[in-house]
Design a protein around this motif. Structure first.
Motif, PDB file in Angstrom:
ATOM      1  N   TYR A   1     -17.391-112.177  21.761  1.00  0.00           N
ATOM      2  CA  TYR A   1     -16.425-113.061  22.403  1.00  0.00           C
ATOM      3  C   TYR A   1     -17.184-114.107  23.216  1.00  0.00           C
ATOM      4  N   VAL A   2     -16.759-115.346  23.085  1.00  0.00           N
ATOM      5  CA  VAL A   2     -17.334-116.425  23.876  1.00  0.00           C
ATOM      6  C   VAL A   2     -16.208-117.060  24.671  1.00  0.00           C
ATOM      7  N   ASN A   3     -16.341-116.984  25.994  1.00  0.00           N
ATOM      8  CA  ASN A   3     -15.295-117.488  26.891  1.00  0.00           C
ATOM      9  C   ASN A   3     -13.936-116.873  26.537  1.00  0.00           C
ATOM     10  N   GLU A   4     -13.984-115.550  26.302  1.00  0.00           N
ATOM     11  CA  GLU A   4     -12.812-114.706  26.054  1.00  0.00           C
ATOM     12  C   GLU A   4     -12.141-114.965  24.696  1.00  0.00           C
ATOM     13  N   VAL A   5     -12.832-115.694  23.827  1.00  0.00           N
ATOM     14  CA  VAL A   5     -12.293-115.953  22.492  1.00  0.00           C
ATOM     15  C   VAL A   5     -13.213-115.293  21.469  1.00  0.00           C
ATOM     16  N   GLU A   6     -12.622-114.462  20.601  1.00  0.00           N
ATOM     17  CA  GLU A   6     -13.431-113.793  19.580  1.00  0.00           C
ATOM     18  C   GLU A   6     -13.949-114.811  18.567  1.00  0.00           C
ATOM     19  N   LEU A   7     -15.227-114.705  18.275  1.00  0.00           N
ATOM     20  CA  LEU A   7     -15.816-115.606  17.285  1.00  0.00           C
ATOM     21  C   LEU A   7     -15.413-115.198  15.876  1.00  0.00           C
ATOM     22  N   SER A   8     -15.107-116.178  15.071  1.00  0.00           N
ATOM     23  CA  SER A   8     -14.884-115.949  13.643  1.00  0.00           C
ATOM     24  C   SER A   8     -16.224-116.177  12.947  1.00  0.00           C
ATOM     25  N   GLU A   9     -16.791-115.100  12.430  1.00  0.00           N
ATOM     26  CA  GLU A   9     -18.157-115.186  11.898  1.00  0.00           C
ATOM     27  C   GLU A   9     -18.208-114.740  10.438  1.00  0.00           C
ATOM     28  N   ASP A  10     -17.953-115.667   9.544  1.00  0.00           N
ATOM     29  CA  ASP A  10     -17.991-115.337   8.118  1.00  0.00           C
ATOM     30  C   ASP A  10     -19.416-115.308   7.574  1.00  0.00           C
ATOM     31  N   TYR A  11     -20.383-115.636   8.408  1.00  0.00           N
ATOM     32  CA  TYR A  11     -21.781-115.704   7.963  1.00  0.00           C
ATOM     33  C   TYR A  11     -22.537-114.392   8.167  1.00  0.00           C
ATOM     34  N   ILE A  12     -21.966-113.443   8.935  1.00  0.00           N
ATOM     35  CA  ILE A  12     -22.724-112.220   9.197  1.00  0.00           C
ATOM     36  C   ILE A  12     -22.775-111.335   7.954  1.00  0.00           C
ATOM     37  N   LYS A  13     -23.855-110.563   7.855  1.00  0.00           N
ATOM     38  CA  LYS A  13     -24.067-109.730   6.676  1.00  0.00           C
ATOM     39  C   LYS A  13     -23.037-108.615   6.571  1.00  0.00           C
ATOM     40  N   GLU A  14     -22.728-107.972   7.704  1.00  0.00           N
ATOM     41  CA  GLU A  14     -21.787-106.854   7.738  1.00  0.00           C
ATOM     42  C   GLU A  14     -21.259-106.701   9.168  1.00  0.00           C
ATOM     43  N   PRO A  15     -20.172-106.026   9.366  1.00  0.00           N
ATOM     44  CA  PRO A  15     -19.647-105.837  10.724  1.00  0.00           C
ATOM     45  C   PRO A  15     -20.656-105.159  11.628  1.00  0.00           C
ATOM     46  N   MET A  16     -20.653-105.581  12.875  1.00  0.00           N
ATOM     47  CA  MET A  16     -21.593-105.019  13.835  1.00  0.00           C
ATOM     48  C   MET A  16     -21.162-103.613  14.225  1.00  0.00           C
ATOM     49  N   VAL A  17     -22.140-102.727  14.293  1.00  0.00           N
ATOM     50  CA  VAL A  17     -21.859-101.336  14.664  1.00  0.00           C
ATOM     51  C   VAL A  17     -21.433-101.264  16.135  1.00  0.00           C
ATOM     52  N   ASP A  18     -20.371-100.546  16.384  1.00  0.00           N
ATOM     53  CA  ASP A  18     -19.893-100.351  17.759  1.00  0.00           C
ATOM     54  C   ASP A  18     -20.613 -99.155  18.358  1.00  0.00           C
ATOM     55  N   ASN A  19     -21.456 -99.430  19.349  1.00  0.00           N
ATOM     56  CA  ASN A  19     -22.195 -98.336  19.984  1.00  0.00           C
ATOM     57  C   ASN A  19     -21.489 -97.806  21.237  1.00  0.00           C
ATOM     58  N   GLY A  20     -20.272 -98.256  21.447  1.00  0.00           N
ATOM     59  CA  GLY A  20     -19.478 -97.748  22.557  1.00  0.00           C
ATOM     60  C   GLY A  20     -19.777 -98.391  23.893  1.00  0.00           C
ATOM     61  N   THR A  21     -20.663 -99.396  23.901  1.00  0.00           N
ATOM     62  CA  THR A  21     -20.986-100.080  25.157  1.00  0.00           C
ATOM     63  C   THR A  21     -20.544-101.536  25.083  1.00  0.00           C
ATOM     64  N   SER A  22     -20.526-102.171  26.243  1.00  0.00           N
ATOM     65  CA  SER A  22     -20.158-103.575  26.336  1.00  0.00           C
ATOM     66  C   SER A  22     -21.249-104.332  27.082  1.00  0.00           C
ATOM     67  N   GLN A  23     -21.573-105.516  26.592  1.00  0.00           N
ATOM     68  CA  GLN A  23     -22.586-106.360  27.224  1.00  0.00           C
ATOM     69  C   GLN A  23     -21.984-107.718  27.568  1.00  0.00           C
ATOM     70  N   THR A  24     -22.332-108.231  28.742  1.00  0.00           N
ATOM     71  CA  THR A  24     -21.845-109.541  29.174  1.00  0.00           C
ATOM     72  C   THR A  24     -23.030-110.404  29.600  1.00  0.00           C
ATOM     73  N   PHE A  25     -23.039-111.664  29.127  1.00  0.00           N
ATOM     74  CA  PHE A  25     -24.143-112.580  29.426  1.00  0.00           C
ATOM     75  C   PHE A  25     -23.574-113.932  29.856  1.00  0.00           C
ATOM     76  N   LEU A  26     -23.998-114.414  31.007  1.00  0.00           N
ATOM     77  CA  LEU A  26     -23.651-115.759  31.456  1.00  0.00           C
ATOM     78  C   LEU A  26     -24.835-116.669  31.126  1.00  0.00           C
ATOM     79  N   VAL A  27     -24.610-117.639  30.238  1.00  0.00           N
ATOM     80  CA  VAL A  27     -25.706-118.487  29.756  1.00  0.00           C
ATOM     81  C   VAL A  27     -26.055-119.546  30.806  1.00  0.00           C
TER      82      VAL A  27
END
Length: 235
Positions: free
Chosen positions: A155-181
């Motif tokens: 999510y970027v600025n609370e909007v989920e990215l539409s990513e048709d370029y990724i190889k496969e869905p990202m594995v959910d490891n049960g954690t959340s990460q937040t980064f302020l650029v």
């Protein structure tokens, strides 16, 4: 008798004179012919010598012209690769399936001279944890963005990215990460999310400073899988 003697004397004198004259001309002719032969031999040698000399000069001039061309070409290539483009080969699969292992790319160094990197750009940059290495990743967050990775989504600025370029869905490891650029910095990730060492995991910083961006990838010219030339452009 006197007349006969004088006549005979005159005839003998004339005969002797003519004989001497003939001998003289013959001698002179012989000398002249000999000198002329020597002159012709020397002149015959001079054109040959001049021909060889001119040929040597022509060959030397031709070699020098090739050397000049090679030097100029080398200087142009050096300037182009140093200041205009990057010719890169990708050794890992972190950007699959967009960029495969051993794909060869051309990056344009001047892309961000008068503009800023945009989300979705594929960039070549100095790896923050070891700037001797160059990495290639996709820009996900730009200065001021808040990037959240949660539940296998980005999510970027609370909007989920539409990513048709990724190889496969990202594995959910049960954690959340937040980064302020931060200002003049970028958050980057590989398209092969489950096998990419990117901004999520770096130690020195989670961001790429603009000054460390080397180029924007503009096209791929060699396919590392098929081992054949190709031409694929990128956004």
């Amino acid at each position: 008798m006197a007349r006969s003697y004088k006549q005979n004397y005159d005839e003998e004198y004339v005969e002797d004179f003519l004989t001497d004259e003939d001998d003289g001309v013959e001698i002179l002719d012989d000398i002249y012919v000999d000198e002329d032969d020597d002159y012709d031999d020397d002149n015959a040698k001079k054109p040959e010598q001049a021909k060889h000399k001119n040929l040597g000069r022509a060959i030397a001039k031709e070699i020098l012209s090739y050397i000049k061309i090679l030097v100029i070409a080398a200087l142009i290539a050096l300037v182009i690769t140093r200041f205009i483009i990057i010719n890169a080969q990708v050794p890992t699969g972190s950007m699959e399936s967009t960029i495969n292992i051993n794909d060869r790319l051309i990056g344009f160094r001047l892309s961000y001279l008068f503009s800023e990197p945009q989300r979705g750009d594929i960039i070549i940059f100095k790896f923050p944890d070891n700037e001797k290495d160059n990495y290639v990743k996709r820009v996900i967050g730009t200065p001021g963005d808040v990037v959240v990775i949660s539940g296998g989504k980005v999510y970027v600025n609370e909007v989920e990215l539409s990513e048709d370029y990724i190889k496969e869905p990202m594995v959910d490891n049960g954690t959340s990460q937040t980064f302020l650029v931060p200002e003049d910095c970028y958050f980057v990730m590989g398209d092969n999310r489950n096998s990419s060492f990117d901004s999520r995991y770096w130690q020195t910083t989670h961001f790429v400073h603009k000054d460390k961006i080397l180029a924007k990838v503009i096209f791929k010219y060699f396919n590392g899988i098929t081992k054949k030339p190709t031409f694929n452009t990128f956004k």
